[in-house]
Scaffold this motif. Sequence first.
Motif, PDB file in Angstrom:
ATOM      1  N   GLU A 277      39.591 -82.962  18.551  1.00  0.00           N
ATOM      2  CA  GLU A 277      38.536 -83.308  17.606  1.00  0.00           C
ATOM      3  C   GLU A 277      39.061 -84.224  16.502  1.00  0.00           C
ATOM      4  O   GLU A 277      38.413 -85.209  16.129  1.00  0.00           O
ATOM      5  CB  GLU A 277      37.945 -82.036  17.001  1.00  0.00           C
ATOM      6  CG  GLU A 277      37.128 -81.208  17.992  1.00  0.00           C
ATOM      7  CD  GLU A 277      36.635 -79.910  17.373  1.00  0.00           C
ATOM      8  OE1 GLU A 277      36.946 -79.658  16.182  1.00  0.00           O
ATOM      9  OE2 GLU A 277      35.947 -79.142  18.068  1.00  0.00           O
ATOM     10  N   THR A 281      38.328 -88.491  15.799  1.00  0.00           N
ATOM     11  CA  THR A 281      37.509 -88.667  14.595  1.00  0.00           C
ATOM     12  C   THR A 281      37.875 -89.992  13.933  1.00  0.00           C
ATOM     13  O   THR A 281      39.052 -90.353  13.856  1.00  0.00           O
ATOM     14  CB  THR A 281      37.745 -87.509  13.610  1.00  0.00           C
ATOM     15  OG1 THR A 281      37.296 -86.288  14.192  1.00  0.00           O
ATOM     16  CG2 THR A 281      36.972 -87.739  12.313  1.00  0.00           C
ATOM     17  N   GLU A 282      36.883 -90.703  13.460  1.00  0.00           N
ATOM     18  CA  GLU A 282      37.115 -91.927  12.703  1.00  0.00           C
ATOM     19  C   GLU A 282      36.770 -91.682  11.239  1.00  0.00           C
ATOM     20  O   GLU A 282      36.006 -90.762  10.916  1.00  0.00           O
ATOM     21  CB  GLU A 282      36.268 -93.074  13.265  1.00  0.00           C
ATOM     22  CG  GLU A 282      36.631 -93.441  14.702  1.00  0.00           C
ATOM     23  CD  GLU A 282      35.794 -94.597  15.230  1.00  0.00           C
ATOM     24  OE1 GLU A 282      34.852 -95.021  14.520  1.00  0.00           O
ATOM     25  OE2 GLU A 282      36.082 -95.063  16.342  1.00  0.00           O
ATOM     26  N   ASP A 285      33.207 -91.243  10.375  1.00  0.00           N
ATOM     27  CA  ASP A 285      32.628 -89.944  10.720  1.00  0.00           C
ATOM     28  C   ASP A 285      32.840 -88.937   9.592  1.00  0.00           C
ATOM     29  O   ASP A 285      31.962 -88.121   9.292  1.00  0.00           O
ATOM     30  CB  ASP A 285      33.258 -89.404  12.015  1.00  0.00           C
ATOM     31  CG  ASP A 285      33.086 -90.350  13.185  1.00  0.00           C
ATOM     32  OD1 ASP A 285      32.055 -91.054  13.218  1.00  0.00           O
ATOM     33  OD2 ASP A 285      33.978 -90.395  14.059  1.00  0.00           O
ATOM     34  N   ILE A 286      34.021 -89.006   8.973  1.00  0.00           N
ATOM     35  CA  ILE A 286      34.350 -88.057   7.906  1.00  0.00           C
ATOM     36  C   ILE A 286      33.448 -88.267   6.697  1.00  0.00           C
ATOM     37  O   ILE A 286      32.887 -87.309   6.142  1.00  0.00           O
ATOM     38  CB  ILE A 286      35.833 -88.198   7.508  1.00  0.00           C
ATOM     39  CG1 ILE A 286      36.727 -87.786   8.679  1.00  0.00           C
ATOM     40  CG2 ILE A 286      36.142 -87.363   6.269  1.00  0.00           C
ATOM     41  CD1 ILE A 286      38.201 -88.014   8.437  1.00  0.00           C
ATOM     42  N   THR A 289      29.835 -87.211   7.349  1.00  0.00           N
ATOM     43  CA  THR A 289      29.683 -85.752   7.231  1.00  0.00           C
ATOM     44  C   THR A 289      29.755 -85.318   5.777  1.00  0.00           C
ATOM     45  O   THR A 289      29.069 -84.381   5.356  1.00  0.00           O
ATOM     46  CB  THR A 289      30.791 -85.041   8.035  1.00  0.00           C
ATOM     47  OG1 THR A 289      30.714 -85.444   9.400  1.00  0.00           O
ATOM     48  CG2 THR A 289      30.657 -83.529   7.938  1.00  0.00           C
ATOM     49  N   TYR A 294      33.715 -81.829   5.634  1.00  0.00           N
ATOM     50  CA  TYR A 294      34.632 -82.001   6.766  1.00  0.00           C
ATOM     51  C   TYR A 294      35.901 -81.170   6.558  1.00  0.00           C
ATOM     52  O   TYR A 294      36.379 -80.495   7.478  1.00  0.00           O
ATOM     53  CB  TYR A 294      35.002 -83.478   6.935  1.00  0.00           C
ATOM     54  CG  TYR A 294      35.986 -83.712   8.053  1.00  0.00           C
ATOM     55  CD1 TYR A 294      35.565 -83.857   9.376  1.00  0.00           C
ATOM     56  CD2 TYR A 294      37.361 -83.769   7.794  1.00  0.00           C
ATOM     57  CE1 TYR A 294      36.472 -84.045  10.401  1.00  0.00           C
ATOM     58  CE2 TYR A 294      38.273 -83.958   8.817  1.00  0.00           C
ATOM     59  CZ  TYR A 294      37.823 -84.098  10.122  1.00  0.00           C
ATOM     60  OH  TYR A 294      38.733 -84.275  11.141  1.00  0.00           O
TER      61      TYR A 294
END
Length: 331
Positions: A277, A281-282, A285-286, A289, A294
């Motif tokens: 995961e 993850t990029e 994405d963090i 969220t 995160y």
Amino acid sequence: MLSRVANSIYWMNRYIERADNYARFISVNFNLALDLPPDVPEQWEPLIIATADNFIFQKHYDAPTRENVLYFMAFDVKNPNSILSCLLEARENARTIRESISREMWEYVNQIYWTVKDAAAESKSWELARYQGFLENIKTGSQLFYGIVDSTITRGEGWHFGRLGRLIERADKTTRFLDVKYFTLLPEIGAVGSPLDLMLWSSVLKSVSAYNMFRQQYQVMNPSAIVDFLLLDKKFPRSVMHCIRQAELSLYEISGTAITASYSNPAEKALSKLRSEVEFTEIKDIFDTGLHQYLDEFQQKNNGVGKAIFQTYFDLKPVINEEIPLNMVQQ
């Protein structure tokens, strides 16, 4: 290796790493104190919130003043995560398995515990410079301990259990360093992205000894690059990605399972899933969220990995012979 011995090695390393990281947590504010403008007050409460010790703190202290937080995080035995408490637990774990670790390891853990315990008696009269020197000694001492481990222990199950504990703990604490920034209040909304805001981010990098390596890799100091470096970089030794990957390698070495094959137990499944995961993850994405959300989710999953390791290797139930009545089995 007996599960009792493996458990003690695992937790001895986790407690040493935790003591090191608590020294680094306190250093966040010491680093800031050197750079903050005179009209911006120091904030100490974010440290105990990010480490999830605020509920224990509130039971014993009236206010999160500098003096209270310093003593609570460094020497208070009522805080199970204080530096002194962690070194006590590390020493006790080392004492019970002296036959399974090197003499140098035991002597050093014993020495650093008594050094910190003696310092606790006089710490309330310390000036800030004395505290800073003490924290540097703790950080240097933990690195010395890892050097002793790496130079005196055979690369067998014991070494891998120790490294596994150290890296699982380090990954958790790196996310909490970033969370300190989340809980630190800026004087006004407009300060987001200001030199003061970047100063706070820089203090986080300095506290995890990442500032110089970050500056070599990134030309611009900004939150996105800092989060990317501390969470997703595969080569920096304190990044979450590096810690999880190396912990996974040790876990598979313990079971003897080829890492290219499928997992062989719940601990490997949990850690490999978490590593996958994080790896895919990029940074976008963090932030989509939400950084704090995160980090909070990662900490819960990382705790789940720790629980799976415990259940797989340390929480071993006795084998019961079905021919013997249950009431005859030793409890």
